[in-house]
Design a protein around this motif. Sequence first.
Motif, PDB file in Angstrom:
ATOM      1  N   PRO A 189      36.010  -2.890 -11.572  1.00  0.00           N
ATOM      2  CA  PRO A 189      35.660  -3.138 -12.976  1.00  0.00           C
ATOM      3  C   PRO A 189      34.912  -4.465 -13.178  1.00  0.00           C
ATOM      4  O   PRO A 189      34.046  -4.559 -14.047  1.00  0.00           O
ATOM      5  N   LEU A 190      35.214  -5.457 -12.349  1.00  0.00           N
ATOM      6  CA  LEU A 190      34.481  -6.728 -12.447  1.00  0.00           C
ATOM      7  C   LEU A 190      33.016  -6.509 -12.091  1.00  0.00           C
ATOM      8  O   LEU A 190      32.117  -6.982 -12.801  1.00  0.00           O
ATOM      9  N   PHE A 191      32.760  -5.791 -11.018  1.00  0.00           N
ATOM     10  CA  PHE A 191      31.377  -5.499 -10.634  1.00  0.00           C
ATOM     11  C   PHE A 191      30.655  -4.745 -11.748  1.00  0.00           C
ATOM     12  O   PHE A 191      29.520  -5.059 -12.093  1.00  0.00           O
ATOM     13  N   ILE A 192      31.313  -3.746 -12.316  1.00  0.00           N
ATOM     14  CA  ILE A 192      30.702  -2.968 -13.395  1.00  0.00           C
ATOM     15  C   ILE A 192      30.392  -3.864 -14.583  1.00  0.00           C
ATOM     16  O   ILE A 192      29.279  -3.841 -15.116  1.00  0.00           O
ATOM     17  N   LYS A 193      31.356  -4.664 -14.997  1.00  0.00           N
ATOM     18  CA  LYS A 193      31.177  -5.558 -16.151  1.00  0.00           C
ATOM     19  C   LYS A 193      29.993  -6.497 -15.927  1.00  0.00           C
ATOM     20  O   LYS A 193      29.148  -6.668 -16.802  1.00  0.00           O
ATOM     21  N   ARG A 194      29.926  -7.086 -14.768  1.00  0.00           N
ATOM     22  CA  ARG A 194      28.844  -8.039 -14.490  1.00  0.00           C
ATOM     23  C   ARG A 194      27.487  -7.337 -14.386  1.00  0.00           C
ATOM     24  O   ARG A 194      26.501  -7.807 -14.933  1.00  0.00           O
ATOM     25  N   LEU A 195      27.431  -6.216 -13.697  1.00  0.00           N
ATOM     26  CA  LEU A 195      26.159  -5.515 -13.532  1.00  0.00           C
ATOM     27  C   LEU A 195      25.622  -4.982 -14.857  1.00  0.00           C
ATOM     28  O   LEU A 195      24.423  -5.073 -15.121  1.00  0.00           O
ATOM     29  N   VAL A 196      26.500  -4.447 -15.692  1.00  0.00           N
ATOM     30  CA  VAL A 196      26.074  -3.951 -17.002  1.00  0.00           C
ATOM     31  C   VAL A 196      25.473  -5.085 -17.831  1.00  0.00           C
ATOM     32  O   VAL A 196      24.521  -4.885 -18.580  1.00  0.00           O
ATOM     33  N   SER A 197      26.001  -6.289 -17.643  1.00  0.00           N
ATOM     34  CA  SER A 197      25.522  -7.465 -18.373  1.00  0.00           C
ATOM     35  C   SER A 197      24.371  -8.175 -17.666  1.00  0.00           C
ATOM     36  O   SER A 197      24.007  -9.292 -18.042  1.00  0.00           O
ATOM     37  N   GLU A 198      23.839  -7.557 -16.614  1.00  0.00           N
ATOM     38  CA  GLU A 198      22.738  -8.135 -15.827  1.00  0.00           C
ATOM     39  C   GLU A 198      23.130  -9.462 -15.173  1.00  0.00           C
ATOM     40  O   GLU A 198      22.290 -10.335 -14.964  1.00  0.00           O
ATOM     41  N   LYS A 199      24.401  -9.617 -14.848  1.00  0.00           N
ATOM     42  CA  LYS A 199      24.886 -10.818 -14.162  1.00  0.00           C
ATOM     43  C   LYS A 199      25.095 -10.470 -12.693  1.00  0.00           C
ATOM     44  O   LYS A 199      25.516  -9.363 -12.357  1.00  0.00           O
ATOM     45  N   VAL A 239      32.949  -3.433   0.956  1.00  0.00           N
ATOM     46  CA  VAL A 239      32.718  -3.982  -0.380  1.00  0.00           C
ATOM     47  C   VAL A 239      31.220  -3.918  -0.675  1.00  0.00           C
ATOM     48  O   VAL A 239      30.805  -3.601  -1.793  1.00  0.00           O
ATOM     49  N   ARG A 240      30.409  -4.169   0.327  1.00  0.00           N
ATOM     50  CA  ARG A 240      28.955  -4.066   0.173  1.00  0.00           C
ATOM     51  C   ARG A 240      28.554  -2.651  -0.242  1.00  0.00           C
ATOM     52  O   ARG A 240      27.705  -2.451  -1.102  1.00  0.00           O
ATOM     53  N   GLY A 241      29.173  -1.646   0.361  1.00  0.00           N
ATOM     54  CA  GLY A 241      28.876  -0.260   0.029  1.00  0.00           C
ATOM     55  C   GLY A 241      29.221   0.066  -1.420  1.00  0.00           C
ATOM     56  O   GLY A 241      28.473   0.769  -2.106  1.00  0.00           O
ATOM     57  N   ILE A 242      30.352  -0.464  -1.889  1.00  0.00           N
ATOM     58  CA  ILE A 242      30.745  -0.255  -3.295  1.00  0.00           C
ATOM     59  C   ILE A 242      29.712  -0.898  -4.209  1.00  0.00           C
ATOM     60  O   ILE A 242      29.242  -0.285  -5.177  1.00  0.00           O
ATOM     61  N   ALA A 243      29.338  -2.132  -3.916  1.00  0.00           N
ATOM     62  CA  ALA A 243      28.372  -2.855  -4.750  1.00  0.00           C
ATOM     63  C   ALA A 243      27.031  -2.126  -4.792  1.00  0.00           C
ATOM     64  O   ALA A 243      26.455  -1.932  -5.867  1.00  0.00           O
ATOM     65  N   LYS A 244      26.552  -1.715  -3.633  1.00  0.00           N
ATOM     66  CA  LYS A 244      25.258  -1.022  -3.584  1.00  0.00           C
ATOM     67  C   LYS A 244      25.293   0.296  -4.349  1.00  0.00           C
ATOM     68  O   LYS A 244      24.338   0.662  -5.026  1.00  0.00           O
ATOM     69  N   ARG A 245      26.394   1.023  -4.242  1.00  0.00           N
ATOM     70  CA  ARG A 245      26.508   2.300  -4.960  1.00  0.00           C
ATOM     71  C   ARG A 245      26.487   2.075  -6.475  1.00  0.00           C
ATOM     72  O   ARG A 245      25.823   2.811  -7.213  1.00  0.00           O
ATOM     73  N   LEU A 246      27.193   1.047  -6.937  1.00  0.00           N
ATOM     74  CA  LEU A 246      27.205   0.750  -8.375  1.00  0.00           C
ATOM     75  C   LEU A 246      25.824   0.317  -8.861  1.00  0.00           C
ATOM     76  O   LEU A 246      25.384   0.715  -9.943  1.00  0.00           O
TER      77      LEU A 246
END
Length: 161
Positions: A29-39, A89-96
């Motif tokens: 959820p942290l990755f999602i929150k940050r990516l949605v906010s372009e952070k 963790v890299r795979g999760i980030a790249k997929r998101l």
Amino acid sequence: YWESFRLPVVIVRPFNMYGPYQTPDKMIPLFIKRLVSEKPITLNNGGRSRRDFIFITDVACAVNRLLTAPEDEVCGEVFNIGTGKATTVRGIAKRLVTLLHKHPSLVVFKENAVTETMNNIGVSKKIRFGLRLKPFLSVSQGLEQTLAWYLANRHWLDQFH
């Protein structure tokens, strides 16, 4: 308590659960929150750490199966609940990043000495073979469902600062 008093006890050890309603103190959820906010999101140790990620409904199904199993099959036993598969963790980030159509530069790789377990993968053979139960969703499918929920419920993440 099982051995001493025959109290019907089952120990469950779920691995890295994810899905709707998690707070952004958890990775996905942290990755999602940050990516949605372009952070940007920062991946310690280059995102090489590997985890056994399991979608929450698969955990719920496993717990339900254990609760409804004959006592002689489960009482006094310990069950790991996981996929048995490693995802970085890299795979999760790249997929998101891909699912959100974001620029890959939002993923920042940091090589550091952060002490973390590099490999945490469950051995779930007992529940898989003994109770014939395995997870239904792949990590990719689970991430799609998780992301869809957070996008439809943005207020959930917005309440956390």
